[in-house]
Design a protein around this motif. Structure first.
Motif, PDB file in Angstrom:
ATOM      1  N   LEU A 561       0.838  -1.219  -0.073  1.00 45.69           N
ATOM      2  CA  LEU A 561       0.077   0.066  -0.033  1.00 45.69           C
ATOM      3  C   LEU A 561       0.764   1.209  -0.140  1.00 45.69           C
ATOM      4  CD1 LEU A 561      -2.814  -1.027   2.524  1.00 45.69           C
ATOM      5  CD2 LEU A 561      -2.629  -1.327   0.046  1.00 45.69           C
ATOM      6  N   GLY A 562       2.023   1.115  -0.103  1.00 47.80           N
ATOM      7  CA  GLY A 562       2.892   2.325  -0.160  1.00 47.80           C
ATOM      8  C   GLY A 562       3.438   3.034   0.836  1.00 47.80           C
ATOM      9  N   LEU A 563       3.444   2.719   2.200  1.00 52.27           N
ATOM     10  CA  LEU A 563       3.908   3.412   3.244  1.00 52.27           C
ATOM     11  C   LEU A 563       5.090   2.432   3.777  1.00 52.27           C
ATOM     12  CD1 LEU A 563       3.100   5.850   4.922  1.00 52.27           C
ATOM     13  CD2 LEU A 563       2.212   4.264   6.739  1.00 52.27           C
ATOM     14  N   PRO A 564       6.351   3.335   3.823  1.00 51.80           N
ATOM     15  CA  PRO A 564       7.363   2.532   4.409  1.00 51.80           C
ATOM     16  C   PRO A 564       7.214   2.200   5.730  1.00 51.80           C
ATOM     17  CG  PRO A 564       8.099   4.601   3.152  1.00 51.80           C
ATOM     18  CD  PRO A 564       6.570   4.625   3.347  1.00 51.80           C
ATOM     19  N   GLY A 565       7.977   1.398   6.196  1.00 49.42           N
ATOM     20  CA  GLY A 565       7.634   0.453   7.577  1.00 49.42           C
ATOM     21  C   GLY A 565       8.694   0.742   8.557  1.00 49.42           C
ATOM     22  N   GLU A 566       9.753   1.576   8.017  1.00 47.09           N
ATOM     23  CA  GLU A 566      10.836   1.561   9.249  1.00 47.09           C
ATOM     24  C   GLU A 566      10.547   1.972  10.664  1.00 47.09           C
ATOM     25  OE1 GLU A 566      10.291   3.787   7.080  1.00 47.09           O
ATOM     26  OE2 GLU A 566      10.935   5.827   7.721  1.00 47.09           O
ATOM     27  N   SER A 567       9.548   2.681  10.878  1.00 43.34           N
ATOM     28  CA  SER A 567       9.094   3.201  12.482  1.00 43.34           C
ATOM     29  C   SER A 567       8.138   2.015  13.182  1.00 43.34           C
ATOM     30  CB  SER A 567       8.397   4.290  12.219  1.00 43.34           C
ATOM     31  OG  SER A 567       9.167   5.348  11.643  1.00 43.34           O
ATOM     32  N   ASP A 568       8.319   2.245  14.685  1.00 44.31           N
ATOM     33  CA  ASP A 568       7.701   1.428  15.502  1.00 44.31           C
ATOM     34  C   ASP A 568       6.006   1.960  15.416  1.00 44.31           C
ATOM     35  OD1 ASP A 568       9.702   0.189  16.207  1.00 44.31           O
ATOM     36  OD2 ASP A 568      10.072   1.411  18.242  1.00 44.31           O
ATOM     37  N   GLY A 569       5.115   1.201  16.040  1.00 46.39           N
ATOM     38  CA  GLY A 569       3.793   1.660  16.105  1.00 46.39           C
ATOM     39  C   GLY A 569       2.886   0.541  15.713  1.00 46.39           C
ATOM     40  N   ARG A 570       1.673   0.664  15.955  1.00 41.00           N
ATOM     41  CA  ARG A 570       0.456  -0.112  15.886  1.00 41.00           C
ATOM     42  C   ARG A 570      -0.240   0.347  14.734  1.00 41.00           C
ATOM     43  NH1 ARG A 570      -1.145  -3.144  21.525  1.00 41.00           N
ATOM     44  NH2 ARG A 570       0.909  -3.695  21.744  1.00 41.00           N
ATOM     45  N   PRO A 599      -9.009   2.769   1.366  1.00 39.69           N
ATOM     46  CA  PRO A 599      -8.937   2.112   0.129  1.00 39.69           C
ATOM     47  C   PRO A 599     -10.021   2.304  -1.197  1.00 39.69           C
ATOM     48  CG  PRO A 599     -10.383   1.187   2.121  1.00 39.69           C
ATOM     49  CD  PRO A 599      -9.747   2.554   2.554  1.00 39.69           C
ATOM     50  N   ARG A 600     -10.787   3.392  -0.751  1.00 41.69           N
ATOM     51  CA  ARG A 600     -11.524   3.928  -1.705  1.00 41.69           C
ATOM     52  C   ARG A 600     -10.554   4.697  -2.777  1.00 41.69           C
ATOM     53  NH1 ARG A 600     -16.350   6.314   1.850  1.00 41.69           N
ATOM     54  NH2 ARG A 600     -14.297   6.712   2.818  1.00 41.69           N
ATOM     55  N   THR A 601      -9.916   5.738  -2.390  1.00 45.14           N
ATOM     56  CA  THR A 601      -9.089   6.529  -2.873  1.00 45.14           C
ATOM     57  C   THR A 601      -7.564   6.038  -3.152  1.00 45.14           C
ATOM     58  OG1 THR A 601      -8.262   7.787  -0.972  1.00 45.14           O
ATOM     59  CG2 THR A 601     -10.436   8.512  -2.058  1.00 45.14           C
ATOM     60  N   LYS A 602      -7.304   5.156  -2.432  1.00 42.95           N
ATOM     61  CA  LYS A 602      -6.052   4.380  -2.529  1.00 42.95           C
ATOM     62  C   LYS A 602      -4.993   5.515  -2.247  1.00 42.95           C
ATOM     63  CE  LYS A 602      -7.453   0.825  -5.658  1.00 42.95           C
ATOM     64  NZ  LYS A 602      -7.992  -0.235  -4.563  1.00 42.95           N
ATOM     65  N   GLU A 603      -5.211   6.510  -1.358  1.00 43.25           N
ATOM     66  CA  GLU A 603      -4.296   7.151  -0.712  1.00 43.25           C
ATOM     67  C   GLU A 603      -4.036   7.365   0.565  1.00 43.25           C
ATOM     68  OE1 GLU A 603      -5.888  11.077  -2.173  1.00 43.25           O
ATOM     69  OE2 GLU A 603      -5.393  10.767  -4.366  1.00 43.25           O
ATOM     70  N   TRP A 604      -2.843   7.858   1.022  1.00 36.07           N
ATOM     71  CA  TRP A 604      -2.427   7.849   2.368  1.00 36.07           C
ATOM     72  C   TRP A 604      -2.647   9.549   2.768  1.00 36.07           C
ATOM     73  CZ3 TRP A 604      -1.376   4.236   5.764  1.00 36.07           C
ATOM     74  CH2 TRP A 604      -1.318   2.964   5.329  1.00 36.07           C
ATOM     75  N   THR A 605      -2.979   9.744   4.056  1.00 35.06           N
ATOM     76  CA  THR A 605      -3.199  10.915   4.595  1.00 35.06           C
ATOM     77  C   THR A 605      -2.420  11.161   5.878  1.00 35.06           C
ATOM     78  OG1 THR A 605      -5.305  11.576   3.478  1.00 35.06           O
ATOM     79  CG2 THR A 605      -4.621  13.228   5.256  1.00 35.06           C
ATOM     80  N   ARG A 606      -1.638  12.074   6.077  1.00 35.31           N
ATOM     81  CA  ARG A 606      -1.095  12.173   7.412  1.00 35.31           C
ATOM     82  C   ARG A 606      -1.855  12.864   8.354  1.00 35.31           C
ATOM     83  NH1 ARG A 606       4.843  15.055   8.633  1.00 35.31           N
ATOM     84  NH2 ARG A 606       5.466  13.568  10.391  1.00 35.31           N
ATOM     85  N   LEU A 607      -2.533  12.346   9.502  1.00 34.52           N
ATOM     86  CA  LEU A 607      -3.520  12.785  10.253  1.00 34.52           C
ATOM     87  C   LEU A 607      -2.642  13.796  11.378  1.00 34.52           C
ATOM     88  CD1 LEU A 607      -6.130  10.272  10.545  1.00 34.52           C
ATOM     89  CD2 LEU A 607      -6.114  11.984   8.760  1.00 34.52           C
ATOM     90  N   HIS A 608      -1.636  13.344  11.674  1.00 36.64           N
ATOM     91  CA  HIS A 608      -0.903  13.999  12.813  1.00 36.64           C
ATOM     92  C   HIS A 608       0.469  13.678  12.935  1.00 36.64           C
ATOM     93  CE1 HIS A 608       0.153  15.504  16.797  1.00 36.64           C
ATOM     94  NE2 HIS A 608      -1.219  15.571  17.095  1.00 36.64           N
ATOM     95  N   GLY A 609       1.181  14.786  12.989  1.00 38.67           N
ATOM     96  CA  GLY A 609       2.745  14.636  13.053  1.00 38.67           C
ATOM     97  C   GLY A 609       3.408  14.346  14.336  1.00 38.67           C
ATOM     98  N   GLU A 610       2.719  13.702  15.116  1.00 37.13           N
ATOM     99  CA  GLU A 610       3.178  13.492  16.551  1.00 37.13           C
ATOM    100  C   GLU A 610       4.531  12.262  16.209  1.00 37.13           C
ATOM    101  OE1 GLU A 610       4.652  12.575  19.705  1.00 37.13           O
ATOM    102  OE2 GLU A 610       2.872  13.589  20.065  1.00 37.13           O
ATOM    103  N   THR A 611       5.676  12.629  16.578  1.00 33.17           N
ATOM    104  CA  THR A 611       6.927  11.841  16.115  1.00 33.17           C
ATOM    105  C   THR A 611       6.872  10.462  17.171  1.00 33.17           C
ATOM    106  OG1 THR A 611       8.171  13.057  17.681  1.00 33.17           O
ATOM    107  CG2 THR A 611       8.052  13.837  15.422  1.00 33.17           C
ATOM    108  N   LEU A 612       6.416  10.304  18.043  1.00 28.60           N
ATOM    109  CA  LEU A 612       6.380   9.295  18.998  1.00 28.60           C
ATOM    110  C   LEU A 612       4.865   8.738  19.192  1.00 28.60           C
ATOM    111  CD1 LEU A 612       8.051  10.760  22.160  1.00 28.60           C
ATOM    112  CD2 LEU A 612       9.130   9.272  20.402  1.00 28.60           C
ATOM    113  N   ALA A 613       4.164   8.897  17.994  1.00 26.16           N
ATOM    114  CA  ALA A 613       3.041   7.982  17.916  1.00 26.16           C
ATOM    115  C   ALA A 613       2.909   6.409  18.092  1.00 26.16           C
ATOM    116  CB  ALA A 613       2.194   8.557  16.407  1.00 26.16           C
TER     117      ALA A 613
END
Length: 701
Positions: A561-570, A599-613
């Motif tokens: 789906l195009g989002l890199p996976g290098e960070s921690d998080g759920r 999944p309808r637009t097949k786009e990612w949106t950054r909702l919040h810039g919290e670096t420790l999300a």
């Protein structure tokens, strides 16, 4: 922004679950207690431990010894890995007081302090001692002795305790694990690598005391609170001609120059395994006649609390694992604190609970949990002093009022059937330790729990009767890996056929078709990772791992789906089928935060810039209501977790929601599907918390 619309309070799950490292009783009020833990922060009780509330205002949570001010009723000091802290409201809230010590860091500890002492002869004068009785960490100020002349407003380094003695140089020294003022007015300190030090000039200089009559190195020293000539010492286990012998207690009547054995009557265990060998941490002596003494055997096998009423000439066992009723499982290998106001009252504390005696050590009661209904002896409720490292809160979507909390260590599978009012343990034939990971439910009453921590596991726990009875399946006889194969991850159960489930392990996906009795590795599963099921498309999963985020309908074909996976998080999925991914703590900071995939637009949106999300949940009845938590690891002066963010407008605007939150490292969060205004979150060291978030409240950024 607007005032917070939700207020957090302890969930009151049973037990503490983290190492309680200190507990002190106020000399002004015997019902006033303050306690600290190794990742727990602090807690205060004003009713002798019947109920606890967490202390607020700490920047991180690795605490040390407590000191009540002898003249000021509501002033309490506590040491920590982050330096000294003071409370002026009895322990409800805390402020850092470390000016003059090295500046705090967001990457490490710089001023670890074990104990603060109040100089009662000079108003405003304090001493602070560098070290950690928990042996949590070290830094350049380990072994330091600090002095303040203005109630902790400013500190200056007096010198350092080292293996070679006292020096005025600012070097790293030995680990000071306790410090106190003796009955003769002199100050004392004890350090791991160097033993006993005494100061006769109010802490300005220190002399290392040599002792005779003890055949091995000292583990601790305690002076009598009234009789100046009496000193007790704890000796560590020793090796005698190739045989490891238990530790022991020794008594001196000449001020500590010579010692004689003083543990007659204590039944000790010898074993080649140091954890099973009898050993003692310290001795507690009541300041009130008859100066009752308490000591605890810390061995896993012979763990017990022993009491002496005659100055150590004889000892009686007051508590062992069979004679105490506790929610958690460890034996009473404890540190101890005697009440300064009641000769018959004392407290014991360890990594899972606090005990209290009111009859001089003959009986002990769990002061971190209680049985709310005597007709249900397996059901427990916490008293508010919780220290679990939380892993998951999972509500049963098919049964109102049932949920599971999963934690590290002895926190595998605590289940509530009555709407979070009480909890019972998922009993099985595996060890209760090694932690829990998460859970899954089916409509027919099937429940699956995954386990593990630190690269090991205790198998998969399964119940087919709604959590009433359990069996644990592990290893080759059941088609599963052995304990050392790593910790389990997610688990899924078929909503309609509870006999079908799968679990995730680092080497792949394992399926069962017979209710968990046998499992088989799915060799066709192309990848694994943290996953979430799409509630709008049963059988569709979104998987997050180091390679990125993927969509799959069969665990064989995975669509990136195009989002890199290098960070921690759920990862989570909301009621509209949109994917929520937390990307925090590691990786490229410019790409961290909370992201959502539609999944309808097949786009990612950054909702919040919290670096420790770290964890996220959406209201199952209203996906526009989103809650985001942050997390960070310990081992620095400022815990980076920023707490909780909430949005009621689909992520367009956000507000902080930290009111009442005592630990801002949060590792999981969930809405109650039957009561979506109820939110439960798990902290990394402070147990679980709950809050109500009214739906009619519109948040302001």
């Amino acid at each position: 922004g607007a005032a917070p619309s939700l207020v957090w309070e302890p969930l009151r799950e049973p037990g503490c679950g983290g190492a309680i490292v200190s507990l002190s009783v106020s000399p002004h009020d015997a019902a006033h207690l303050v306690s600290g833990g190794d990742m727990l922060g602090t807690a205060v009780s004003f009713d002798g431990g019947e109920n606890w509330r967490p202390g607020l205002g700490l920047p991180s949570y690795e605490m040390a010894s407590v000191t009540f001010h002898p003249m000021k009723t509501n002033v309490v000091w506590i040491g920590s890995c982050m330096g000294p802290f003071v409370s002026t409201d009895g322990g409800r809230s805390w402020e850092s007081r470390r000016r003059g010590m090295p500046p705090p860091s967001r990457g490490r500890y710089t001023a670890i302090v074990e104990k603060i002492l109040v100089d009662t002869d000079t108003p405003g004068r304090l001493l602070a001692f560098g070290g950690s009785s928990r042996r949590w960490s070290r830094c350049g100020t380990t072994g330091a002795v600090w002095a303040s002349d203005n109630d902790g407003g400013d500190w200056r380094r007096v010198g350092t305790l080292t293996k070679d003695g006292f020096t005025t140089n600012g070097v790293e020294g030995v680990n000071i694990i306790k410090a106190w003022k003796g009955a003769d007015g002199r100050y004392h300190a004890f350090a791991d690598e160097a033993g006993w030090f005494i100061s006769s000039d109010r802490g300005k200089t220190w002399v290392r005391r040599q002792v005779e009559g003890i055949p091995t190195h000292l583990a601790s020293v305690t002076t009598h609170p009234i009789e100046t000539g009496i000193v007790w010492a704890v000796a560590a286990p020793r090796n005698a001609e190739g045989c490891l012998l238990p530790g022991g207690l020794y008594r001196s009547t000449d001020g500590g120059r010579t010692f004689q054995p003083g543990d007659g009557g204590i039944r000790k265990t010898a074993d080649a395994n140091p954890n099973l060998m009898s050993h003692f941490a310290d001795i507690e002596i009541s300041p009130l006649p008859p100066h009752r003494m308490y000591v605890s055997d810390m061995s896993w096998h012979s763990t017990a609390i022993w009491t002496s009423d005659d100055g150590g000439r004889s000892w009686r066992k007051g508590a062992d694992r069979k004679s105490i009723a506790t929610a958690c499982f460890a034996g009473p290998g404890c540190r101890l604190a005697a009440s300064p106001a009641d000769a018959r009252t004392a407290y014991a504390y360890n990594s899972e609970y606090v005990l209290k005696t009111v009859d001089g050590g003959r009986t002990w009661t769990d002061m971190t949990a209680l049985r709310p209904d005597v007709a249900k002896p397996d059901n427990w409720r916490g008293r508010g002093w919780n220290g679990w490292c939380s892993k998951a809160i999972v509500f049963n979507p098919y049964r109102r009022g049932q949920s599971v909390v999963q934690m590290m260590d002895a926190g595998r599978g605590w289940i509530s059937d009555d709407g979070l009012q009480s909890w019972h343990y998922a009993k099985g034939d595996a060890s209760p330790w090694l932690g829990g990971v998460t859970a899954a439910f089916s409509r027919d009453g099937s429940v699956y729990l995954t386990t593990g921590q630190f690269g090991a596991n205790n198998g998969v726990a399964v119940s087919r009767d709604g959590g009433a009875t359990w069996r644990v399946r592990q290893g080759a006889p059941h088609g599963l890996p052995e304990a050392d194969a790593g910790e389990y991850g997610g688990v899924w159960a078929d909503p309609d056929r509870g006999c079908r489930a799968f679990v995730i392990l680092k080497d792949g996906l394992y399926r069962t078709e017979d209710g968990g009795e046998t499992w088989k590795k799915d060799e066709t599963a192309a990848t694994t990772g943290d996953f979430a099921e799409d509630p709008t498309h049963p059988g569709r999963f979104y998987v997050r791992n180091a390679q990125g985020v993927f969509e799959t309908d069969d665990w064989r074909d995975f669509r990136p789906l195009g989002l890199p996976g290098e960070s921690d998080g759920r990862i989570a999925c909301d009621g509209r089928g949109r994917v929520l991914v937390c990307r925090g703590r590691t990786g490229d900071a410019t790409r961290r935060g909370l992201w959502r995939y539609d999944p309808r637009t097949k786009e990612w949106t950054r909702l919040h810039g919290e670096t420790l999300a770290y964890a996220v949940a959406a209201d199952p009845s209203d996906p526009a209501r989103i809650i985001l938590t942050t997390a960070d690891n310990p081992y620095h002066d400022f815990a980076g977790g920023h707490g909780v963010w909430i949005s009621a407008d689909d992520g367009t605007t956000w507000a902080r929601a930290n009111d009442g939150l005592h630990v801002r490292r949060l590792t999981c969060v969930a809405f109650d599907p039957f009561d979506p205004e109820l939110v439960v979150a798990g902290t990394g060291g402070g147990g679980f918390v709950r809050a109500r978030w009214p739906k009619n409240r519109i948040e302001q950024p």
